[in-house]
Design an enzyme around this catalytic site. Structure first.
Site, PDB file in Angstrom:
ATOM      1  N   CYS A  15       3.620   4.002   1.981  1.00 25.95           N
ATOM      2  CA  CYS A  15       3.438   5.179   2.831  1.00 25.95           C
ATOM      3  C   CYS A  15       2.697   4.744   4.100  1.00 25.95           C
ATOM      4  O   CYS A  15       2.286   3.587   4.232  1.00 25.95           O
ATOM      5  CB  CYS A  15       2.633   6.249   2.080  1.00 25.95           C
ATOM      6  SG  CYS A  15       0.903   5.805   1.791  1.00 25.95           S
ATOM      7  N   GLU A  60      -1.039  -0.305  -3.583  1.00 17.52           N
ATOM      8  CA  GLU A  60      -1.239  -1.286  -2.509  1.00 17.52           C
ATOM      9  C   GLU A  60      -2.703  -1.372  -2.109  1.00 17.52           C
ATOM     10  O   GLU A  60      -3.257  -2.475  -1.960  1.00 17.52           O
ATOM     11  CB  GLU A  60      -0.424  -0.898  -1.263  1.00 17.52           C
ATOM     12  CG  GLU A  60       1.062  -0.772  -1.502  1.00 17.52           C
ATOM     13  CD  GLU A  60       1.524   0.650  -1.810  1.00 17.52           C
ATOM     14  OE1 GLU A  60       2.611   1.016  -1.336  1.00 17.52           O
ATOM     15  OE2 GLU A  60       0.817   1.386  -2.519  1.00 17.52           O
ATOM     16  N   HIS A 115      -3.779   4.301  -4.130  1.00 15.87           N
ATOM     17  CA  HIS A 115      -2.405   3.826  -4.240  1.00 15.87           C
ATOM     18  C   HIS A 115      -2.437   2.363  -4.684  1.00 15.87           C
ATOM     19  O   HIS A 115      -3.411   1.637  -4.414  1.00 15.87           O
ATOM     20  CB  HIS A 115      -1.690   3.940  -2.900  1.00 15.87           C
ATOM     21  CG  HIS A 115      -1.400   5.344  -2.489  1.00 15.87           C
ATOM     22  ND1 HIS A 115      -0.453   5.660  -1.541  1.00 15.87           N
ATOM     23  CD2 HIS A 115      -1.928   6.536  -2.895  1.00 15.87           C
ATOM     24  CE1 HIS A 115      -0.396   6.963  -1.378  1.00 15.87           C
ATOM     25  NE2 HIS A 115      -1.299   7.521  -2.176  1.00 15.87           N
ATOM     26  N   CYS A 128      -0.787   3.268   3.402  1.00 17.07           N
ATOM     27  CA  CYS A 128      -0.745   1.912   2.864  1.00 17.07           C
ATOM     28  C   CYS A 128      -0.259   0.914   3.910  1.00 17.07           C
ATOM     29  O   CYS A 128      -0.748  -0.216   3.968  1.00 17.07           O
ATOM     30  CB  CYS A 128       0.126   1.878   1.616  1.00 17.07           C
ATOM     31  SG  CYS A 128      -0.633   2.760   0.235  1.00 17.07           S
TER      32      CYS A 128
END
Length: 150
Positions: A84, A56, A54, A87
């Site tokens: 999410c 992040e 992801h 993260c």
């Protein structure tokens, strides 16, 4: 009058657009320390065949590598979509000081929706959270991406 985005959030949107162009869910993130953008990334889960890739996480990993640090105290994270739960955990573990994000994510969010990771008793570090920055743009980008998939 249209509000100007912080330069890091503007760069995060560039990363999100690039992710969109690669066929990835359009999320971008940038880490800032002492007013300087240190690293930015966009989602690369499909490209890398890595469900943890992801935006992040990739940006946090790069800052850790560049600064030679496990904990990113004094760093802020700007991301186009609500992180999410995975993260949010990475943000907490990295000791990010402030989190700025665009649109909330009712389906997969882990900060203001869903798991609300920072509200859990087991969360050791909670950043300051600022949401709704560039929200309309972030929502439009996600809507455009998913409407192309249907």
């Amino acid at each position: 009058m249209k509000a100007l985005l912080h330069p890091a959030m503007a760069r995060a949107f560039e990363e999100a657009e690039a992710a969109f162009a690669r066929g990835e869910v359009p999320v971008g993130a940038c880490v800032v320390k002492d007013g300087e953008i240190i690293a930015c990334a966009g989602n690369r889960t499909r490209e890398l065949n890595d469900p943890t890739a992801h935006a992040e996480v990739l940006a946090i990993r790069e800052v850790g590598r560049l600064l030679g640090l496990e904990r990113l105290t004094g760093c802020d994270l700007h991301v186009t979509l609500e992180p999410c739960a995975m993260c949010a955990a990475a943000i907490s573990f990295a000791r990010i000081e402030r989190l700025y994000f665009g649109a909330g994510d009712e389906k997969m969010g882990g900060v203001e929706h869903g798991a609300r990771f920072f509200s859990q008793a087991t969360c050791h570090h909670v950043p300051e959270v600022y949401s709704g920055l560039g929200e309309a743009r972030a929502r439009e980008l996600m809507t455009r991406f998913f409407s192309n998939k249907r």
